[in-house]
Design a protein around this motif. Structure first.
Motif, short mmCIF file in Angstrom:
data_model
loop_
_atom_site.label_atom_id
_atom_site.label_comp_id
_atom_site.label_asym_id
_atom_site.label_seq_id
_atom_site.Cartn_x
_atom_site.Cartn_y
_atom_site.Cartn_z
N LEU A 85 5.98 13.69 0.90
CA LEU A 85 4.64 13.35 -0.06
C LEU A 85 3.60 14.09 0.48
O LEU A 85 3.70 15.08 -0.08
CB LEU A 85 5.04 11.42 -0.79
CG LEU A 85 4.59 11.75 -1.89
CD1 LEU A 85 4.77 13.03 -2.98
CD2 LEU A 85 4.61 10.30 -2.76
N ASP A 86 3.44 13.06 0.83
CA ASP A 86 1.40 12.93 1.18
C ASP A 86 1.08 14.27 2.23
O ASP A 86 1.73 14.34 3.06
CB ASP A 86 1.04 11.88 1.94
CG ASP A 86 -0.44 12.17 2.01
OD1 ASP A 86 -0.68 12.88 0.75
OD2 ASP A 86 -1.38 11.23 2.62
N GLY A 87 1.16 15.35 2.16
CA GLY A 87 0.75 16.98 2.90
C GLY A 87 1.76 17.91 2.54
O GLY A 87 1.31 18.99 2.53
N VAL A 88 2.84 17.37 1.28
CA VAL A 88 3.44 18.32 1.11
C VAL A 88 3.92 18.63 -0.35
O VAL A 88 3.60 19.99 -0.83
CB VAL A 88 4.77 17.88 1.97
CG1 VAL A 88 5.53 19.72 1.15
CG2 VAL A 88 4.92 18.20 3.08
N ILE A 89 3.64 17.90 -1.17
CA ILE A 89 3.95 17.94 -2.69
C ILE A 89 2.29 17.39 -2.83
O ILE A 89 1.83 18.25 -3.60
CB ILE A 89 5.01 16.55 -3.74
CG1 ILE A 89 5.91 16.87 -3.07
CG2 ILE A 89 4.46 17.03 -4.71
CD1 ILE A 89 6.71 18.06 -2.91
N CYS A 90 1.79 16.71 -2.49
CA CYS A 90 0.26 16.35 -2.87
C CYS A 90 -0.25 15.97 -2.00
O CYS A 90 0.10 16.02 -0.07
CB CYS A 90 0.02 15.52 -3.98
SG CYS A 90 1.18 13.89 -3.23
N ARG A 91 -1.91 16.09 -1.45
CA ARG A 91 -2.76 15.60 -0.86
C ARG A 91 -3.19 14.61 -1.16
O ARG A 91 -3.94 14.26 -2.38
CB ARG A 91 -3.57 16.45 -0.46
CG ARG A 91 -4.37 15.95 1.44
CD ARG A 91 -5.03 17.88 1.96
NE ARG A 91 -3.91 18.23 2.12
CZ ARG A 91 -3.06 19.33 2.21
NH1 ARG A 91 -4.21 20.30 1.18
NH2 ARG A 91 -2.36 19.74 3.00
N THR A 92 -3.41 13.13 -0.19
CA THR A 92 -3.78 12.02 -0.10
C THR A 92 -4.44 11.19 0.53
O THR A 92 -5.48 10.42 0.89
CB THR A 92 -2.83 11.00 -1.12
OG1 THR A 92 -2.52 10.23 -0.31
CG2 THR A 92 -2.32 11.72 -2.54
N ASP A 93 -4.75 12.43 2.03
CA ASP A 93 -5.09 12.32 3.32
C ASP A 93 -6.44 11.15 2.53
O ASP A 93 -6.84 10.89 3.81
CB ASP A 93 -5.24 13.23 4.00
CG ASP A 93 -4.18 14.35 4.11
OD1 ASP A 93 -3.76 14.47 2.94
OD2 ASP A 93 -3.53 14.28 5.39
N GLN A 94 -7.42 12.22 1.79
CA GLN A 94 -8.83 11.26 2.23
C GLN A 94 -9.28 10.41 1.40
O GLN A 94 -9.80 8.92 1.43
CB GLN A 94 -9.71 11.96 1.24
CG GLN A 94 -11.01 12.20 1.24
CD GLN A 94 -11.95 12.43 2.18
OE1 GLN A 94 -11.26 12.38 3.64
NE2 GLN A 94 -12.95 11.77 2.50
#
Length: 213
Positions: free
Chosen positions: A10-19
């Motif tokens: 999910l994270d980094g593929v579909i969307c980015r919530t790293d921050q």
């Protein structure tokens, strides 16, 4: 077709919530007086919440009970979730929405394989609550990547053999997990591609169409 199912991190593929993750962990680390920076944060990619906290605690000058760990990881998650309420469909990465609908039209099974316990909430924010055929996430696994459990369970939920599945990942741990689970993988993002661990490399998310066609 080469594959019958695609399992997406999910994270980094579909969307980015790293921050959001970084800012939430930073707040917790600051309260505990633990040095925390982007370099440490990079080690948390694809890793479960508790395992991430154990990495952060490597710099902690003291000991912490399991109950205290749960308190701080729960606090981190509440901070993180409050930030996620800002997300919407526009936060899907470039090309994701169009490609997902094309893959659906091709008759492929589509699933999520993520260590996050917030997977369903995030999908809801993105407008994808009912889009995927199966969701394997941090609520139904006991071992985080590079253990293959999250992907193996996703394949089981789809009633597909591992060899029929392609995993799309942006983290080394996720690519290792796919291989350990007997699945091919498509590396997405600079770090994943640089690792050389993927069966395929995706310069753009839409490149998936050419791989599975």
């Amino acid at each position: 077709m080469r594959y019958q199912a695609i399992i997406f991190d999910l994270d980094g593929v579909i969307c980015r919530t790293d921050q959001y993750h970084y800012l939430a962990w930073k707040q917790v680390a600051d309260e505990l007086g633990i040095p925390f920076d982007e370099q440490v944060n990079e080690r948390l990619r694809g890793v479960s919440r508790m395992a991430s906290f154990d990495i952060i605690l490597e710099r902690y000058d003291g000991t912490m009970s399991d109950e205290e760990k749960i308190h701080w990881t729960d606090k981190k998650n509440e901070i993180y979730k409050s930030m996620l309420t800002q997300m919407g469909p526009d936060d899907m990465l470039e090309g994701v929405a169009d490609t997902l609908h094309k893959l659906r039209a091709m008759g492929l099974d589509l699933a999520i394989g993520s260590s996050s316990r917030n997977t369903k909430f995030i999908l809801g924010q993105l407008g994808l609550s009912d889009f995927f055929d199966a969701i394997s996430d941090g609520t139904n696994i006991t071992r985080s990547k590079p253990d293959p459990e999250v992907f193996v369970k996703a394949a089981e939920f789809l009633n597909r053999a591992p060899a029929e599945c392609l995993v799309v990942e942006d983290a080394e741990a996720g690519l290792q997990a796919a291989t350990a689970g007997g699945m091919d993988s498509a590396a997405f993002g600079e770090i994943a591609i640089r690792s050389g661990l993927g069966t395929w490399n995706l310069e753009r998310f839409s490149d998936l169409i050419g791989i599975v066609a």
